[in-house]
Design a protein around this motif. Sequence first.
Motif, PDB file in Angstrom:
ATOM      1  N   ASN A  10      30.499  65.607  -8.249  1.00  0.00           N
ATOM      2  CA  ASN A  10      31.703  65.702  -7.436  1.00  0.00           C
ATOM      3  C   ASN A  10      32.903  65.974  -8.351  1.00  0.00           C
ATOM      4  O   ASN A  10      33.329  65.106  -9.106  1.00  0.00           O
ATOM      5  CB  ASN A  10      31.909  64.404  -6.650  1.00  0.00           C
ATOM      6  CG  ASN A  10      33.045  64.494  -5.648  1.00  0.00           C
ATOM      7  OD1 ASN A  10      34.081  65.082  -5.932  1.00  0.00           O
ATOM      8  ND2 ASN A  10      32.867  63.880  -4.496  1.00  0.00           N
ATOM      9  N   SER A  11      33.437  67.185  -8.272  1.00  0.00           N
ATOM     10  CA  SER A  11      34.526  67.577  -9.179  1.00  0.00           C
ATOM     11  C   SER A  11      35.772  66.716  -8.978  1.00  0.00           C
ATOM     12  O   SER A  11      36.522  66.464  -9.927  1.00  0.00           O
ATOM     13  CB  SER A  11      34.877  69.053  -8.980  1.00  0.00           C
ATOM     14  OG  SER A  11      35.280  69.292  -7.642  1.00  0.00           O
ATOM     15  N   PHE A  12      35.991  66.239  -7.737  1.00  0.00           N
ATOM     16  CA  PHE A  12      37.151  65.382  -7.477  1.00  0.00           C
ATOM     17  C   PHE A  12      37.019  64.046  -8.210  1.00  0.00           C
ATOM     18  O   PHE A  12      37.998  63.506  -8.726  1.00  0.00           O
ATOM     19  CB  PHE A  12      37.313  65.136  -5.972  1.00  0.00           C
ATOM     20  CG  PHE A  12      37.693  66.379  -5.206  1.00  0.00           C
ATOM     21  CD1 PHE A  12      38.977  66.901  -5.294  1.00  0.00           C
ATOM     22  CD2 PHE A  12      36.757  67.030  -4.413  1.00  0.00           C
ATOM     23  CE1 PHE A  12      39.327  68.046  -4.603  1.00  0.00           C
ATOM     24  CE2 PHE A  12      37.101  68.185  -3.719  1.00  0.00           C
ATOM     25  CZ  PHE A  12      38.390  68.696  -3.819  1.00  0.00           C
ATOM     26  N   LYS A  15      37.724  64.490 -11.865  1.00  0.00           N
ATOM     27  CA  LYS A  15      39.180  64.510 -12.077  1.00  0.00           C
ATOM     28  C   LYS A  15      39.770  63.103 -11.993  1.00  0.00           C
ATOM     29  O   LYS A  15      40.690  62.751 -12.742  1.00  0.00           O
ATOM     30  CB  LYS A  15      39.843  65.427 -11.042  1.00  0.00           C
ATOM     31  CG  LYS A  15      39.677  66.908 -11.343  1.00  0.00           C
ATOM     32  CD  LYS A  15      40.459  67.758 -10.365  1.00  0.00           C
ATOM     33  CE  LYS A  15      40.463  69.221 -10.782  1.00  0.00           C
ATOM     34  NZ  LYS A  15      39.123  69.803 -10.837  1.00  0.00           N
ATOM     35  N   ALA A  16      39.242  62.295 -11.064  1.00  0.00           N
ATOM     36  CA  ALA A  16      39.733  60.919 -10.915  1.00  0.00           C
ATOM     37  C   ALA A  16      39.467  60.106 -12.179  1.00  0.00           C
ATOM     38  O   ALA A  16      40.317  59.334 -12.625  1.00  0.00           O
ATOM     39  CB  ALA A  16      39.067  60.255  -9.708  1.00  0.00           C
TER      40      ALA A  16
END
Length: 215
Positions: A10-12, A15-16
């Motif tokens: 999950n790319s999000f 980033k998180a």
Amino acid sequence: MIKIAIVDDNSFLIKAVEEKLSFFDDFTIKIATDNGQNLLDKLEKNHNVDLILMDIEMPIMNGIEATQIVKQRYPQIKIIMLTVFDNDENIFKSIKAGADGYLLKEVNAKDLHQGIIETLNGGATMTPSIALKTLKLFRNPIDFENVATEDEVQLTAREVEVLEQLSKGLKYQQIAENLFLSVGTIRKHVENIYTKLQVHNKLEAIQKAKNNKLI
């Protein structure tokens, strides 16, 4: 400077995690990738990484398989599982594969930083709820290798009903009354349940049924 790899499909979420680590100037992100196989490919080109934050559920190669291979090839690299999954089997298999820590993704930036430092210093960081589950697993070991899958275990609807009532601590007489059956019929159902689940007593039957999500 501590060199970190982040593995998550999950790319999000990648980033998180990057955002959480950005609060600290002692970290640098060397690798960010979406599955275990891509991680192994990148490590083969350059394995100058101190610690990996590893998701579990990923396509192509999951985090548990990747952890096992990384630990075989590069035992000096520390691995912390960073996941939303806190079920017993994932915890057990991650530790067995060689994970050095286990944190849930909800971890805040400060605790993530502290967990990474602890792990690099030879500790084993764990979210408190995971640590508690791990202690329970050591006290009451489950043989996950031999737990049958859902496809292998088929109970009838009536057998599931009987098992659910058994799991609530009810006696045969009470179950018989609840299901409008004779005590002898309940006993027969219980015998069939034991045979199908390959167990020898009520507690084993209930535990195995729960592991296979039958009740």
